[in-house]
Design a protein around this motif. Structure first.
Motif, short mmCIF file in Angstrom:
data_model
loop_
_atom_site.label_atom_id
_atom_site.label_comp_id
_atom_site.label_asym_id
_atom_site.label_seq_id
_atom_site.Cartn_x
_atom_site.Cartn_y
_atom_site.Cartn_z
N LEU A 73 8.00 -3.05 -10.88
CA LEU A 73 6.57 -3.69 -11.19
C LEU A 73 5.56 -2.45 -10.78
N VAL A 74 4.70 -2.23 -11.82
CA VAL A 74 4.07 -1.08 -11.50
C VAL A 74 2.45 -1.41 -11.54
N VAL A 75 1.60 -0.83 -10.57
CA VAL A 75 0.36 -0.85 -10.42
C VAL A 75 -0.36 0.18 -11.51
N VAL A 76 -0.97 -0.37 -12.55
CA VAL A 76 -1.47 0.32 -13.69
C VAL A 76 -3.02 0.79 -13.64
N ALA A 77 -3.43 -0.01 -12.91
CA ALA A 77 -5.19 0.14 -12.49
C ALA A 77 -5.36 -0.25 -11.10
N GLY A 78 -6.52 0.44 -10.33
CA GLY A 78 -6.89 -0.04 -9.02
C GLY A 78 -6.65 1.03 -8.19
N PRO A 79 -6.96 0.87 -6.75
CA PRO A 79 -6.76 1.87 -5.73
C PRO A 79 -5.25 2.29 -5.58
N LEU A 80 -4.24 1.38 -5.92
CA LEU A 80 -2.92 1.90 -5.79
C LEU A 80 -2.29 2.28 -6.82
N GLN A 81 -2.97 2.73 -7.92
CA GLN A 81 -2.50 3.16 -9.33
C GLN A 81 -1.34 3.85 -9.19
N GLY A 82 -0.17 3.62 -9.85
CA GLY A 82 1.04 4.76 -9.99
C GLY A 82 2.01 4.08 -9.07
N THR A 83 1.80 3.20 -8.15
CA THR A 83 2.92 2.60 -7.31
C THR A 83 3.63 1.71 -7.71
N SER A 84 5.00 1.88 -7.69
CA SER A 84 5.91 1.24 -8.35
C SER A 84 7.01 0.40 -7.35
N LEU A 85 7.22 -0.84 -7.70
CA LEU A 85 8.28 -1.47 -6.78
C LEU A 85 9.75 -1.68 -7.77
N PRO A 86 10.74 -1.66 -7.25
CA PRO A 86 11.67 -2.08 -7.92
C PRO A 86 11.96 -3.50 -8.00
N LEU A 87 12.26 -4.17 -9.29
CA LEU A 87 12.65 -5.52 -9.33
C LEU A 87 13.95 -5.92 -8.82
N THR A 88 14.24 -6.64 -7.70
CA THR A 88 15.58 -6.82 -7.10
C THR A 88 16.12 -7.97 -7.49
N GLY A 89 15.42 -8.84 -8.20
CA GLY A 89 15.93 -10.09 -8.28
C GLY A 89 15.34 -11.17 -7.40
N SER A 90 14.50 -10.70 -6.41
CA SER A 90 13.91 -11.67 -5.42
C SER A 90 12.25 -11.72 -5.72
N SER A 91 11.74 -12.73 -5.11
CA SER A 91 10.15 -12.92 -5.17
C SER A 91 9.41 -11.65 -4.82
N ILE A 92 8.43 -11.43 -5.17
CA ILE A 92 7.36 -10.20 -4.89
C ILE A 92 6.10 -10.93 -4.66
N LEU A 93 5.78 -10.95 -3.40
CA LEU A 93 4.55 -11.45 -2.82
C LEU A 93 3.22 -10.50 -2.92
N ILE A 94 2.13 -10.90 -3.43
CA ILE A 94 1.12 -9.75 -3.38
C ILE A 94 0.02 -10.30 -2.83
N GLY A 95 -0.54 -9.31 -1.97
CA GLY A 95 -1.98 -9.93 -1.18
C GLY A 95 -2.23 -8.75 -0.18
N ARG A 96 -3.32 -9.16 0.55
CA ARG A 96 -3.82 -8.26 1.59
C ARG A 96 -2.83 -8.28 2.88
N SER A 97 -2.27 -9.68 3.13
CA SER A 97 -1.34 -9.52 4.23
C SER A 97 -0.38 -8.55 4.47
N PRO A 98 0.04 -8.06 5.70
CA PRO A 98 1.08 -7.01 6.09
C PRO A 98 2.21 -7.53 5.76
N GLY A 99 2.48 -8.74 5.56
CA GLY A 99 4.02 -9.18 5.12
C GLY A 99 4.17 -9.25 3.87
N SER A 100 3.36 -9.01 2.97
CA SER A 100 3.31 -8.98 1.41
C SER A 100 4.28 -7.85 1.11
N THR A 101 4.86 -8.22 -0.02
CA THR A 101 5.84 -6.92 -0.57
C THR A 101 4.68 -5.84 -1.12
N LEU A 102 3.70 -6.31 -1.74
CA LEU A 102 2.82 -5.39 -2.48
C LEU A 102 1.62 -5.60 -1.69
#
Length: 164
Positions: A73-102
């Motif tokens: 999963l790649v951030v293609v625009a925005g403040p974190l542009q270029g950030t990449s997360l490997p897809l491991t077969g589990s859920s990816i939670l996205i948000g402002r919470s510190p407990g989020s994956t992204l």
């Protein structure tokens, strides 16, 4: 100024102060609340909940006959542009919470904004009741929708996409 006028002004100020406090608590409560669905995401995604007109972007074929499907999963625009997360077969939670994956440091994203998860070899996107919405192109996601690789998902000021 008479004592009655002074007392009424004090009471009016007190009422105004309480209205402000209760409004602030309501806004905080709405922003911090986590909405959980009672129905499993798999069933909702297959029964037609989602965007009004789901984009008909076919998944990109794997290059060179290698791995099937996206691998990150790649951030293609925005403040974190270029950030990449490997897809491991589990859920990816996205948000402002510190407990989020992204973790997005963005005033336009909610604490628990969206979730990307796999099911049977296909990846799905679910909006978790965010305040400002999750978008695929110009269409707002309202439930669970399939997410093909290479399709941009706008969350606040950031755009993420699945890549191979």
């Amino acid at each position: 100024m008479s004592e009655l006028t002074f007392t009424l002004l004090r009471l009016g100020y007190l009422v105004l102060l309480w209205v402000f406090v209760l409004t602030a608590i309501g806004v905080l409560r709405r922003d911090l609340s986590t909405r959980t669905s009672r129905e499993p995401a798999r069933r909702r995604g297959r029964e037609g909940a989602g965007v009004a007109a789901a984009p008909a972007a076919p998944p990109a074929p794997p290059a060179g006959g290698g791995r099937r499907g996206p691998s990150r999963l790649v951030v293609v625009a925005g403040p974190l542009q270029g950030t990449s997360l490997p897809l491991t077969g589990s859920s990816i939670l996205i948000g402002r919470s510190p407990g989020s994956t992204l973790v997005l440091d963005d005033d336009y994203s909610s604490s628990r904004h969206a979730r990307i998860f796999p099911d049977g070899g296909q990846w799905y996107l679910e909006d978790l009741g965010s305040t400002n919405g999750t978008f695929i192109g110009e269409q707002q996601v309202t439930g669970v929708v399939p997410l093909p690789p290479g399709v941009g998902v706008q969350i606040g000021r950031s755009v993420v996409e699945l890549q191979g």
